[in-house]
Design a protein around this motif. Structure first.
Motif, short mmCIF file in Angstrom:
data_model
loop_
_atom_site.label_atom_id
_atom_site.label_comp_id
_atom_site.label_asym_id
_atom_site.label_seq_id
_atom_site.Cartn_x
_atom_site.Cartn_y
_atom_site.Cartn_z
N ARG A 142 0.84 -1.21 0.00
CA ARG A 142 0.00 0.00 0.00
C ARG A 142 0.87 1.24 0.00
N GLU A 143 1.87 1.20 0.89
CA GLU A 143 2.75 2.38 1.01
C GLU A 143 3.49 2.65 -0.30
N MET A 146 1.20 4.40 -2.46
CA MET A 146 0.93 5.76 -1.96
C MET A 146 2.08 6.70 -2.30
N GLN A 150 1.83 10.04 -4.55
CA GLN A 150 2.17 11.38 -4.09
C GLN A 150 3.17 12.04 -5.02
N SER A 158 -6.99 4.09 -0.53
CA SER A 158 -6.41 3.02 0.26
C SER A 158 -7.16 2.89 1.58
#
Ligand code: GDP
Length: 298
Positions: A142-143, A146, A150, A158
Protein backbone atom coordinates in the motif's frame (compact mmCIF):
# COMPACT_ATOMS: atom_id res chain seq x y z
CA UNK A 1 16.72 2.25 -33.65
CA UNK A 2 15.25 3.72 -30.50
CA UNK A 3 17.02 3.13 -27.25
CA UNK A 4 14.40 0.77 -25.87
CA UNK A 5 14.92 -1.62 -28.77
CA UNK A 6 18.54 -1.83 -27.74
CA UNK A 7 17.48 -2.66 -24.20
CA UNK A 8 15.06 -5.32 -25.37
CA UNK A 9 17.68 -6.67 -27.68
CA UNK A 10 20.29 -6.73 -24.94
CA UNK A 11 17.89 -8.65 -22.74
CA UNK A 12 16.77 -11.06 -25.39
CA UNK A 13 20.31 -11.48 -26.69
CA UNK A 14 20.71 -14.19 -24.12
CA UNK A 15 18.10 -16.04 -26.12
CA UNK A 16 18.97 -14.76 -29.53
CA UNK A 17 22.67 -15.54 -29.18
CA UNK A 18 21.62 -19.17 -29.20
CA UNK A 19 19.19 -18.71 -32.05
CA UNK A 20 21.06 -16.35 -34.33
CA UNK A 21 24.45 -17.98 -34.16
CA UNK A 22 22.97 -21.21 -35.42
CA UNK A 23 22.43 -19.79 -38.85
CA UNK A 24 25.91 -18.43 -39.42
CA UNK A 25 27.30 -20.45 -42.30
CA UNK A 26 25.15 -23.40 -41.32
CA UNK A 27 24.16 -26.23 -43.59
CA UNK A 28 20.44 -26.89 -43.75
CA UNK A 29 20.33 -30.33 -42.28
CA UNK A 30 18.97 -32.28 -39.32
CA UNK A 31 21.74 -30.97 -37.15
CA UNK A 32 20.60 -27.39 -37.71
CA UNK A 33 17.01 -28.32 -36.90
CA UNK A 34 18.12 -30.16 -33.75
CA UNK A 35 20.11 -27.18 -32.59
CA UNK A 36 17.24 -24.87 -33.39
CA UNK A 37 14.91 -27.07 -31.39
CA UNK A 38 17.27 -27.02 -28.42
CA UNK A 39 17.65 -23.24 -28.62
CA UNK A 40 13.90 -22.66 -28.75
CA UNK A 41 13.33 -24.96 -25.80
CA UNK A 42 16.09 -23.23 -23.88
CA UNK A 43 14.42 -19.90 -24.59
CA UNK A 44 11.32 -21.38 -22.96
CA UNK A 45 9.19 -21.42 -26.08
CA UNK A 46 7.83 -24.73 -24.78
CA UNK A 47 7.36 -28.01 -26.59
CA UNK A 48 4.20 -27.09 -28.45
CA UNK A 49 5.41 -23.80 -29.95
CA UNK A 50 8.84 -25.27 -30.70
CA UNK A 51 7.35 -28.18 -32.60
CA UNK A 52 4.92 -25.91 -34.39
CA UNK A 53 7.68 -23.56 -35.54
CA UNK A 54 10.02 -26.34 -36.59
CA UNK A 55 7.36 -28.17 -38.59
CA UNK A 56 6.28 -24.98 -40.31
CA UNK A 57 9.89 -24.07 -41.05
CA UNK A 58 10.72 -27.46 -42.54
CA UNK A 59 7.64 -27.23 -44.74
CA UNK A 60 8.58 -23.75 -45.89
CA UNK A 61 12.19 -24.73 -46.64
CA UNK A 62 10.92 -27.58 -48.80
CA UNK A 63 8.17 -25.65 -50.56
CA UNK A 64 10.29 -22.62 -51.30
CA UNK A 65 13.42 -24.72 -51.92
CA UNK A 66 15.45 -22.57 -49.55
CA UNK A 67 19.13 -23.33 -49.84
CA UNK A 68 21.09 -21.00 -47.63
CA UNK A 69 21.00 -20.35 -43.92
CA UNK A 70 20.13 -16.67 -44.27
CA UNK A 71 16.97 -17.54 -46.18
CA UNK A 72 16.03 -20.10 -43.53
CA UNK A 73 16.55 -17.56 -40.82
CA UNK A 74 14.37 -15.07 -42.66
CA UNK A 75 11.68 -17.74 -43.00
CA UNK A 76 11.81 -18.45 -39.28
CA UNK A 77 11.48 -14.76 -38.60
CA UNK A 78 8.37 -14.53 -40.75
CA UNK A 79 6.85 -17.58 -39.07
CA UNK A 80 7.53 -16.16 -35.62
CA UNK A 81 6.00 -12.81 -36.50
CA UNK A 82 2.91 -14.62 -37.82
CA UNK A 83 2.72 -16.62 -34.60
CA UNK A 84 3.02 -13.56 -32.35
CA UNK A 85 0.96 -11.11 -34.40
CA UNK A 86 -2.39 -12.14 -32.88
CA UNK A 87 -1.04 -11.08 -29.46
CA UNK A 88 -0.49 -7.54 -30.65
CA UNK A 89 -3.38 -5.30 -29.73
CA UNK A 90 -3.13 -1.60 -29.07
CA UNK A 91 -4.41 -0.42 -25.73
CA UNK A 92 -7.17 2.02 -26.56
CA UNK A 93 -7.95 4.87 -24.23
CA UNK A 94 -11.22 6.75 -23.82
CA UNK A 95 -13.57 3.83 -24.45
CA UNK A 96 -15.29 4.22 -21.09
CA UNK A 97 -15.61 6.90 -18.46
CA UNK A 98 -14.02 5.87 -16.25
CA UNK A 99 -12.07 3.03 -17.82
CA UNK A 100 -11.64 0.48 -15.04
CA UNK A 101 -8.58 -1.76 -15.06
CA UNK A 102 -8.01 -4.58 -12.62
CA UNK A 103 -4.42 -5.71 -12.34
CA UNK A 104 -3.29 -9.01 -10.89
CA UNK A 105 -0.17 -11.12 -10.67
CA UNK A 106 2.06 -13.12 -8.37
CA UNK A 107 4.32 -11.34 -5.87
CA UNK A 108 7.44 -9.92 -7.44
CA UNK A 109 6.12 -10.03 -11.02
CA UNK A 110 6.48 -6.26 -11.21
CA UNK A 111 2.85 -5.35 -10.63
CA UNK A 112 3.32 -2.21 -8.58
CA UNK A 113 6.14 -0.94 -10.77
CA UNK A 114 4.02 -1.58 -13.85
CA UNK A 115 1.03 0.26 -12.41
CA UNK A 116 3.29 3.27 -11.84
CA UNK A 117 4.59 3.04 -15.39
CA UNK A 118 1.09 2.65 -16.81
CA UNK A 119 -0.25 5.59 -14.83
CA UNK A 120 2.55 7.74 -16.17
CA UNK A 121 1.92 6.48 -19.70
CA UNK A 122 -1.81 7.28 -19.44
CA UNK A 123 -1.13 10.70 -17.96
CA UNK A 124 1.21 11.52 -20.79
CA UNK A 125 -1.74 10.79 -23.09
CA UNK A 126 -3.81 13.38 -21.27
CA UNK A 127 -5.73 10.95 -19.07
CA UNK A 128 -6.47 11.52 -15.41
CA UNK A 129 -5.74 8.48 -13.26
CA UNK A 130 -6.87 7.18 -9.91
CA UNK A 131 -5.28 4.20 -8.20
CA UNK A 132 -6.86 1.80 -5.76
CA UNK A 133 -4.65 -0.07 -3.32
CA UNK A 134 -6.49 -3.35 -3.50
CA UNK A 135 -3.61 -5.08 -1.76
CA UNK A 136 -5.05 -4.83 1.73
CA UNK A 137 -2.73 -7.53 3.10
CA UNK A 138 0.68 -5.97 2.85
CA UNK A 139 1.10 -2.50 4.34
CA UNK A 140 4.33 -2.21 2.39
CA UNK A 141 2.53 -2.70 -0.91
CA UNK A 142 0.00 0.00 0.00
CA UNK A 143 2.75 2.38 1.01
CA UNK A 144 4.71 1.73 -2.18
CA UNK A 145 1.65 2.71 -4.18
CA UNK A 146 0.93 5.76 -1.96
CA UNK A 147 4.48 7.05 -2.31
CA UNK A 148 4.30 6.62 -6.03
CA UNK A 149 0.95 8.43 -6.15
CA UNK A 150 2.17 11.38 -4.09
CA UNK A 151 5.25 11.81 -6.20
CA UNK A 152 3.18 11.89 -9.38
CA UNK A 153 0.12 13.72 -8.16
CA UNK A 154 -2.17 10.74 -8.51
CA UNK A 155 -4.89 10.04 -5.97
CA UNK A 156 -4.57 6.66 -4.32
CA UNK A 157 -7.59 5.17 -2.59
CA UNK A 158 -6.41 3.02 0.26
CA UNK A 159 -7.91 1.46 3.36
CA UNK A 160 -6.11 -0.22 6.18
CA UNK A 161 -7.10 -3.88 6.40
CA UNK A 162 -10.23 -3.24 4.36
CA UNK A 163 -11.92 -5.65 2.02
CA UNK A 164 -10.25 -5.46 -1.42
CA UNK A 165 -13.63 -5.57 -3.13
CA UNK A 166 -14.90 -2.68 -1.01
CA UNK A 167 -11.78 -0.57 -1.68
CA UNK A 168 -12.15 -1.23 -5.40
CA UNK A 169 -15.83 -0.36 -5.37
CA UNK A 170 -15.13 2.90 -3.50
CA UNK A 171 -12.38 3.79 -5.95
CA UNK A 172 -14.73 3.51 -8.92
CA UNK A 173 -17.42 5.57 -7.17
CA UNK A 174 -14.85 8.20 -6.34
CA UNK A 175 -13.61 8.27 -9.95
CA UNK A 176 -17.18 8.66 -11.23
CA UNK A 177 -17.79 11.54 -8.83
CA UNK A 178 -14.55 13.29 -9.78
CA UNK A 179 -14.77 12.65 -13.51
CA UNK A 180 -11.51 10.69 -13.57
CA UNK A 181 -10.65 8.91 -16.84
CA UNK A 182 -8.92 5.77 -15.63
CA UNK A 183 -9.09 3.68 -12.46
CA UNK A 184 -6.32 1.16 -11.91
CA UNK A 185 -6.93 -1.41 -9.25
CA UNK A 186 -3.89 -3.03 -7.72
CA UNK A 187 -4.53 -6.41 -6.16
CA UNK A 188 -2.51 -8.45 -3.69
CA UNK A 189 0.06 -10.76 -5.20
CA UNK A 190 -1.08 -14.34 -5.13
CA UNK A 191 -0.32 -17.75 -6.51
CA UNK A 192 -2.93 -19.48 -8.63
CA UNK A 193 -2.74 -22.38 -6.17
CA UNK A 194 -4.06 -20.19 -3.36
CA UNK A 195 -7.66 -20.92 -4.16
CA UNK A 196 -9.25 -18.68 -1.53
CA UNK A 197 -7.23 -15.75 -2.85
CA UNK A 198 -8.30 -16.54 -6.39
CA UNK A 199 -11.91 -16.54 -5.16
CA UNK A 200 -11.27 -13.15 -3.63
CA UNK A 201 -10.10 -11.83 -7.02
CA UNK A 202 -13.26 -13.14 -8.65
CA UNK A 203 -15.23 -11.31 -6.00
CA UNK A 204 -13.38 -8.04 -6.70
CA UNK A 205 -14.27 -8.48 -10.35
CA UNK A 206 -17.93 -9.19 -9.59
CA UNK A 207 -18.26 -6.24 -7.23
CA UNK A 208 -16.66 -3.90 -9.77
CA UNK A 209 -19.34 -4.93 -12.24
CA UNK A 210 -22.03 -4.05 -9.72
CA UNK A 211 -20.58 -0.58 -9.18
CA UNK A 212 -20.30 0.20 -12.88
CA UNK A 213 -21.85 -1.67 -15.76
CA UNK A 214 -19.24 -3.46 -17.83
CA UNK A 215 -16.43 -2.96 -15.29
CA UNK A 216 -13.70 -4.00 -15.11
CA UNK A 217 -13.13 -3.12 -18.75
CA UNK A 218 -9.67 -4.59 -18.62
CA UNK A 219 -8.62 -7.57 -16.52
CA UNK A 220 -4.87 -7.66 -16.77
CA UNK A 221 -2.18 -10.04 -15.59
CA UNK A 222 1.41 -8.96 -15.03
CA UNK A 223 3.92 -11.74 -15.59
CA UNK A 224 7.68 -11.83 -15.10
CA UNK A 225 9.31 -12.74 -18.41
CA UNK A 226 12.12 -14.38 -16.48
CA UNK A 227 9.94 -17.13 -15.15
CA UNK A 228 9.56 -18.88 -18.50
CA UNK A 229 7.12 -21.76 -18.55
CA UNK A 230 5.91 -20.83 -15.09
CA UNK A 231 4.61 -17.59 -16.58
CA UNK A 232 2.55 -19.66 -19.02
CA UNK A 233 1.08 -21.64 -16.12
CA UNK A 234 0.12 -18.35 -14.48
CA UNK A 235 -1.57 -17.09 -17.63
CA UNK A 236 -3.66 -20.26 -17.85
CA UNK A 237 -4.66 -20.22 -14.19
CA UNK A 238 -5.53 -16.52 -14.00
CA UNK A 239 -7.34 -16.67 -17.32
CA UNK A 240 -9.41 -19.65 -16.15
CA UNK A 241 -10.36 -17.73 -13.01
CA UNK A 242 -10.80 -14.21 -14.37
CA UNK A 243 -11.08 -14.32 -18.18
CA UNK A 244 -8.14 -12.05 -18.79
CA UNK A 245 -8.34 -9.31 -21.40
CA UNK A 246 -4.61 -8.66 -21.56
CA UNK A 247 -1.09 -9.32 -20.34
CA UNK A 248 1.92 -7.23 -19.46
CA UNK A 249 5.23 -9.06 -19.59
CA UNK A 250 7.94 -7.49 -17.43
CA UNK A 251 11.71 -7.81 -17.18
CA UNK A 252 12.29 -8.56 -20.85
CA UNK A 253 15.45 -6.46 -20.52
CA UNK A 254 17.19 -9.23 -18.66
CA UNK A 255 15.84 -12.57 -19.63
CA UNK A 256 16.95 -15.62 -21.54
CA UNK A 257 13.40 -16.85 -21.56
CA UNK A 258 11.73 -14.45 -23.98
CA UNK A 259 10.54 -17.44 -25.98
CA UNK A 260 7.71 -17.94 -23.51
CA UNK A 261 5.74 -15.44 -25.54
CA UNK A 262 5.61 -18.01 -28.36
CA UNK A 263 4.21 -20.54 -25.91
CA UNK A 264 1.57 -18.04 -24.83
CA UNK A 265 0.64 -17.40 -28.46
CA UNK A 266 0.11 -21.11 -29.06
CA UNK A 267 -1.45 -22.21 -25.80
CA UNK A 268 -3.36 -19.21 -24.44
CA UNK A 269 -3.31 -16.26 -26.83
CA UNK A 270 -4.21 -13.42 -24.47
CA UNK A 271 -3.17 -10.06 -25.99
CA UNK A 272 0.09 -8.59 -24.72
CA UNK A 273 -0.58 -4.89 -24.31
CA UNK A 274 2.78 -3.83 -22.96
CA UNK A 275 6.23 -5.13 -22.19
CA UNK A 276 8.50 -4.00 -19.36
CA UNK A 277 12.11 -3.42 -20.31
CA UNK A 278 13.62 -1.92 -17.18
CA UNK A 279 12.99 -0.57 -13.71
CA UNK A 280 12.55 3.06 -14.69
CA UNK A 281 9.18 4.71 -15.10
CA UNK A 282 9.60 5.07 -18.87
CA UNK A 283 10.64 1.46 -19.38
CA UNK A 284 7.30 0.33 -20.72
CA UNK A 285 6.51 -0.23 -24.39
CA UNK A 286 3.51 -1.40 -26.37
CA UNK A 287 4.11 -4.93 -27.57
CA UNK A 288 4.91 -5.15 -31.26
CA UNK A 289 5.36 -8.61 -32.79
CA UNK A 290 7.71 -7.53 -35.56
CA UNK A 291 9.95 -5.50 -33.27
CA UNK A 292 10.01 -8.30 -30.74
CA UNK A 293 11.10 -10.87 -33.32
CA UNK A 294 13.63 -8.39 -34.72
CA UNK A 295 15.15 -8.09 -31.26
CA UNK A 296 15.09 -11.85 -30.83
CA UNK A 297 16.53 -12.91 -34.17
CA UNK A 298 18.40 -9.80 -35.29
P1 GDP B 1 5.12 -6.72 -7.36
O1 GDP B 1 5.40 -7.53 -6.12
O2 GDP B 1 4.51 -7.58 -8.42
O3 GDP B 1 4.34 -5.48 -7.09
O4 GDP B 1 6.56 -6.30 -7.94
P2 GDP B 1 7.33 -4.92 -7.92
O5 GDP B 1 6.64 -3.92 -8.77
O6 GDP B 1 7.61 -4.55 -6.52
O7 GDP B 1 8.67 -5.32 -8.70
C1 GDP B 1 9.56 -6.32 -8.23
C2 GDP B 1 10.97 -5.99 -8.73
O8 GDP B 1 11.03 -6.11 -10.14
C3 GDP B 1 11.40 -4.57 -8.41
O9 GDP B 1 12.74 -4.58 -8.01
C4 GDP B 1 11.24 -3.84 -9.74
O10 GDP B 1 12.11 -2.76 -9.87
C5 GDP B 1 11.59 -4.94 -10.72
N1 GDP B 1 11.00 -4.74 -12.05
C6 GDP B 1 9.70 -4.53 -12.39
N2 GDP B 1 9.55 -4.43 -13.72
C7 GDP B 1 10.79 -4.57 -14.28
C8 GDP B 1 11.30 -4.59 -15.64
O11 GDP B 1 10.58 -4.45 -16.64
N3 GDP B 1 12.64 -4.79 -15.77
C9 GDP B 1 13.47 -4.95 -14.69
N4 GDP B 1 14.77 -5.14 -14.94
N5 GDP B 1 13.02 -4.96 -13.43
C10 GDP B 1 11.70 -4.78 -13.20
Amino acid sequence: KPNWMARLKAGLSKTSANLSVLFVGAKIDDELYDELEAALLMADAGIDATQFLLDALKRKVKEDKLLDAAAVKAALKTLMIELLAPLQKPFELGRHQPLVMMISGVNGAGKTTTIGKLAKHMQSHGQSVLLAAGDTFRAAAREQLMVWGQRNNVTVISQESGDPAAVSYDAVQSAKAKGIDIVMIDTAGRLPTQLHLMEELKKVKRVLGKGLEGAPHETLLVIDGNTGQNALAQVKAFDDALQLSGLIITKLDGTAKGGVIAAIARVRPVPVYFIGIGERIEDLQPFNATEFVEALLG
